[in-house]
Design an enzyme around this catalytic site. Structure first.
Site, PDB file in Angstrom:
ATOM      1  N   ASP A 163      -0.504 -15.775   8.307  1.00  0.00           N
ATOM      2  CA  ASP A 163       0.251 -15.799   7.016  1.00  0.00           C
ATOM      3  C   ASP A 163       1.109 -16.990   6.662  1.00  0.00           C
ATOM      4  OD1 ASP A 163       2.474 -15.489   8.495  1.00  0.00           O
ATOM      5  OD2 ASP A 163       3.407 -13.988   7.264  1.00  0.00           O
ATOM      6  N   GLU A 164       0.602 -18.025   7.382  1.00  0.00           N
ATOM      7  CA  GLU A 164       0.994 -19.547   6.963  1.00  0.00           C
ATOM      8  C   GLU A 164       0.257 -20.455   7.288  1.00  0.00           C
ATOM      9  OE1 GLU A 164       5.719 -21.447   8.040  1.00  0.00           O
ATOM     10  OE2 GLU A 164       4.652 -19.876   9.551  1.00  0.00           O
TER      11      GLU A 164
ATOM     12  N   ASP B  48       0.889  -1.297   0.019  1.00  0.00           N
ATOM     13  CA  ASP B  48      -0.024  -0.116  -0.210  1.00  0.00           C
ATOM     14  C   ASP B  48       1.009   1.166   0.022  1.00  0.00           C
ATOM     15  OD1 ASP B  48      -2.108  -1.583   0.078  1.00  0.00           O
ATOM     16  OD2 ASP B  48      -2.435  -1.352   2.128  1.00  0.00           O
TER      17      ASP B  48
END
Length: 333
Positions: free
Chosen positions: A86-87, A3
């Site tokens: 995230d895993e 972002d």
């Protein structure tokens, strides 16, 4: 960085400000080159990397993206074991896409993640969980490492023992002290001596060093603990100050625990000292009792050694519902 493209080539970390005793949650690879790591005090991170850019965390956004990625995973398999936001482990044994090629499936998942979220992903492909986990770290931040069954032994035998999941600094130190540094070393070491030195985990070390891991994915995760903690703006030193912290944290713990239907099996207190060393005191308890935390505090403070205290935390261990089930017999007279 997605972002804010201007951050892509500068050292960047997510964490609290140094003037409020903040801690680094995570950082990019440019920051890691300076020695910055997660769980490091922000003030220390800035000493290592004066040009470090700090950004606040955006947990709501992270959770939203995590759900988006989870939806991508579900297109390929319903056997998913999340490890964090995230895993995750994926079992694609029964996936018929790409003629069942796990490598091509992993590549397609990575492409889908980038196409739909503009985020890169690394992947490890292997016949068992722990090797897949290690392989996923081999070609970060945007690559894939494939360990086929015929290459498994060659990959595992040279692994440093510190790469085996669950082998932390303390365990690694004990292993090194008896001359064990790699999986090859363990293979030459007597199994009985490994069990004597490391208990049940000795068997795990033995199996992993031989490339063995028959664990299935955990498709439903049972929460094991609930806790609250607070880092103070300034160190505290007295028992009275710690009691005040317990008084303020206890209602928050009660509120969090109310959301869980599990029964508690232990209570614990954590103290982190001014030198960033920490100690935890935990004992079995089936009832949430603030007075018991005060008893645990006394034991924790016995390890203070005149150090200031920067963090106080309270937690409870939760009982496994399956372990609490009892057999019921009906007797007929």
């Amino acid at each position: 960085m997605r972002d804010n493209p201007e951050y892509r080539n500068v050292p960047l970390a997510i964490g609290g400000s140094s003037d409020r005793r903040g801690v680094i949650s995570t950082c990019n690879y440019q920051a890691r080159e300076f020695g910055v790591r997660s769980a490091m005090a922000t003030a220390h991170a800035l000493k290592l990397c004066p040009d470090l850019v700090l950004a606040p965390g955006r947990m709501a956004l992270y959770s939203e993206i995590s759900q988006q990625i989870r939806e991508i995973f579900s297109r390929y398999t319903d056997k998913i074991e999340p490890l964090s936001l995230d895993e995750a482990y994926l079992d694609v044994t029964d996936c018929s896409m790409f003629s069942g090629s796990a490598t091509l499936i992993a590549e397609d998942i990575r492409q889908a993640i980038f196409s739909e979220t503009q985020l890169t992903a690394s992947a490890g492909v292997a016949p068992c969980k722990f090797v897949a986990k290690i392989a996923s770290d081999e070609n970060k931040p945007n690559g894939i490492c494939v360990i086929t069954p015929d290459k498994l032994d060659d990959f595992v035998i040279g692994l440093p023992l510190g790469k085996i999941p669950g082998v932390g600094k303390a365990t690694l130190g004990k292993l090194n002290n008896i001359g064990l540094y790699t999986c090859a070393d363990v293979r030459q070491f007597p199994f009985e001596d490994l069990i004597k030195g490391f208990g049940k985990f000795g068997s795990v070390i033995w199996d992993r060093s031989h490339g063995l891991d028959d664990r299935n994915l955990s498709l439903s995760r049972q929460r094991k603990s609930v806790g609250v903690e607070r880092t103070m703006a300034q160190d505290i030193r007295t028992k009275e100050d710690c009691i005040k912290m317990i008084d303020s944290l206890f209602p928050l713990l009660e509120k969090r625990l109310a959301k869980s239907e599990a029964k508690i099996q232990s209570q614990g207190i954590k103290l982190k000292f001014s030198d960033f060393q920490q100690t935890t005191v935990e004992h079995r308890s089936q009832l949430l009792d603030k007075e018991y935390f005060l008893e645990l505090l006394t034991e924790g403070l016995s390890r203070q050694s005149n150090r200031g205290i920067r963090l106080v935390g309270l937690h409870v261990g939760l009982a496994d519902p399956e372990e609490n089930k009892q057999l019921v017999f009906t007797f007929v007279s």
